[in-house]
Scaffold this motif. Structure first.
Motif, PDB file in Angstrom:
ATOM      1  N   VAL A 100      -3.021   0.827  -8.499  1.00 52.06           N
ATOM      2  CA  VAL A 100      -2.095   0.127  -9.388  1.00 52.06           C
ATOM      3  C   VAL A 100      -2.806  -0.995 -10.123  1.00 52.06           C
ATOM      4  O   VAL A 100      -3.774  -1.570  -9.637  1.00 52.06           O
ATOM      5  CB  VAL A 100      -0.857  -0.425  -8.643  1.00 52.06           C
ATOM      6  N   LEU A 146       3.263  -4.398 -11.223  1.00 49.85           N
ATOM      7  CA  LEU A 146       2.184  -3.438 -11.029  1.00 49.85           C
ATOM      8  C   LEU A 146       2.626  -2.065 -11.500  1.00 49.85           C
ATOM      9  O   LEU A 146       3.746  -1.633 -11.227  1.00 49.85           O
ATOM     10  CB  LEU A 146       1.799  -3.365  -9.544  1.00 49.85           C
ATOM     11  N   GLY A 174       0.991   2.142 -12.242  1.00 54.11           N
ATOM     12  CA  GLY A 174      -0.088   3.049 -11.889  1.00 54.11           C
ATOM     13  C   GLY A 174      -1.257   2.906 -12.837  1.00 54.11           C
ATOM     14  O   GLY A 174      -1.081   2.633 -14.026  1.00 54.11           O
ATOM     15  N   ASP A 175      -2.457   3.083 -12.310  1.00 54.84           N
ATOM     16  CA  ASP A 175      -3.665   2.949 -13.122  1.00 54.84           C
ATOM     17  C   ASP A 175      -3.635   3.839 -14.364  1.00 54.84           C
ATOM     18  O   ASP A 175      -4.228   3.515 -15.382  1.00 54.84           O
ATOM     19  CB  ASP A 175      -4.909   3.288 -12.298  1.00 54.84           C
ATOM     20  N   GLU A 220       1.386   6.638  -7.109  1.00 53.12           N
ATOM     21  CA  GLU A 220       0.461   7.743  -7.364  1.00 53.12           C
ATOM     22  C   GLU A 220       1.151   9.098  -7.276  1.00 53.12           C
ATOM     23  O   GLU A 220       0.797  10.032  -7.991  1.00 53.12           O
ATOM     24  CB  GLU A 220      -0.722   7.688  -6.390  1.00 53.12           C
ATOM     25  N   ALA A 275       2.186   1.616  -3.507  1.00 53.03           N
ATOM     26  CA  ALA A 275       1.124   2.066  -4.413  1.00 53.03           C
ATOM     27  C   ALA A 275       0.910   3.572  -4.272  1.00 53.03           C
ATOM     28  O   ALA A 275       0.709   4.273  -5.264  1.00 53.03           O
ATOM     29  CB  ALA A 275      -0.177   1.308  -4.144  1.00 53.03           C
ATOM     30  N   ALA A 279      -2.841  -6.884  -7.272  1.00 47.50           N
ATOM     31  CA  ALA A 279      -2.935  -5.430  -7.344  1.00 47.50           C
ATOM     32  C   ALA A 279      -3.657  -4.879  -6.124  1.00 47.50           C
ATOM     33  O   ALA A 279      -4.306  -5.619  -5.384  1.00 47.50           O
ATOM     34  CB  ALA A 279      -3.660  -5.013  -8.619  1.00 47.50           C
ATOM     35  N   THR A 280      -3.536  -3.594  -5.922  1.00 48.42           N
ATOM     36  CA  THR A 280      -4.241  -2.889  -4.865  1.00 48.42           C
ATOM     37  C   THR A 280      -4.678  -1.541  -5.414  1.00 48.42           C
ATOM     38  O   THR A 280      -4.411  -1.234  -6.579  1.00 48.42           O
ATOM     39  CB  THR A 280      -3.370  -2.749  -3.599  1.00 48.42           C
ATOM     40  N   ASN A 330       0.818  -1.211   0.000  1.00 46.22           N
ATOM     41  CA  ASN A 330       0.000   0.000   0.000  1.00 46.22           C
ATOM     42  C   ASN A 330       0.854   1.265   0.000  1.00 46.22           C
ATOM     43  O   ASN A 330       0.509   2.252  -0.659  1.00 46.22           O
ATOM     44  CB  ASN A 330      -0.979   0.000   1.177  1.00 46.22           C
TER      45      ASN A 330
END
Length: 137
Positions: A104, A117, A119-120, A87, A83, A100-101, A80
């Motif tokens: 990500v 993983l 970033g989105d 961001e 992640a 994933a979390t 976390n």
């Protein structure tokens, strides 16, 4: 006068130093550094002393980084926290995680190296990793 000018420009320089969403791939290619978050998950990924990482995931991301003219800069942490670093633009990819979390997305990479993983909002980096992985298969 110089001091005032420097103080006025400082916020702009700080903003310019932050990574824009979707720019991780181009930044890594331009700087030659791929910032890699490592979730310690033996034997898949193990962060060693001195900032080195070992295991199949570390070997895989090192080979990928080499393919884009970069080298990995490994930094460890919990999923976390890493992640959140993605961001903020401080980490480009995460290795060693099982899934994933929030924030990500898993690439199509798999096998003994596990998922990578990103970033989105890092579509270009995700596509690049997926393409590279397909070429390795």
């Amino acid at each position: 006068m110089r001091r005032l000018l420097a103080m006025a420009l400082l916020p702009l320089l700080l903003v310019a130093g932050c990574s824009d969403p979707g720019q991780a791939l181009s930044n890594a290619e331009a700087t030659g550094i791929l910032n890699v978050g490592v979730v310690d998950n033996p034997p898949r990924a193990v962060l060693g002393e001195g900032g080195d990482a070992s295991g199949p995931a570390a070997e895989m991301i090192t080979a990928y980084a080499d393919s884009i003219g970069a080298h990995p800069n490994f930094q460890g942490g919990e999923l976390n926290a890493l992640a959140a670093a993605v961001e903020r633009g401080e980490v480009d990819v995460i290795i060693g995680a099982d899934e994933a979390t929030k924030g990500v997305t898993a690439t199509s990479s798999s096998g003994e190296g596990g998922v990578v993983l990103v970033g989105d909002q890092e579509g270009p980096l995700e596509d690049s990793i997926n393409s590279w992985m397909a070429d390795q298969g």
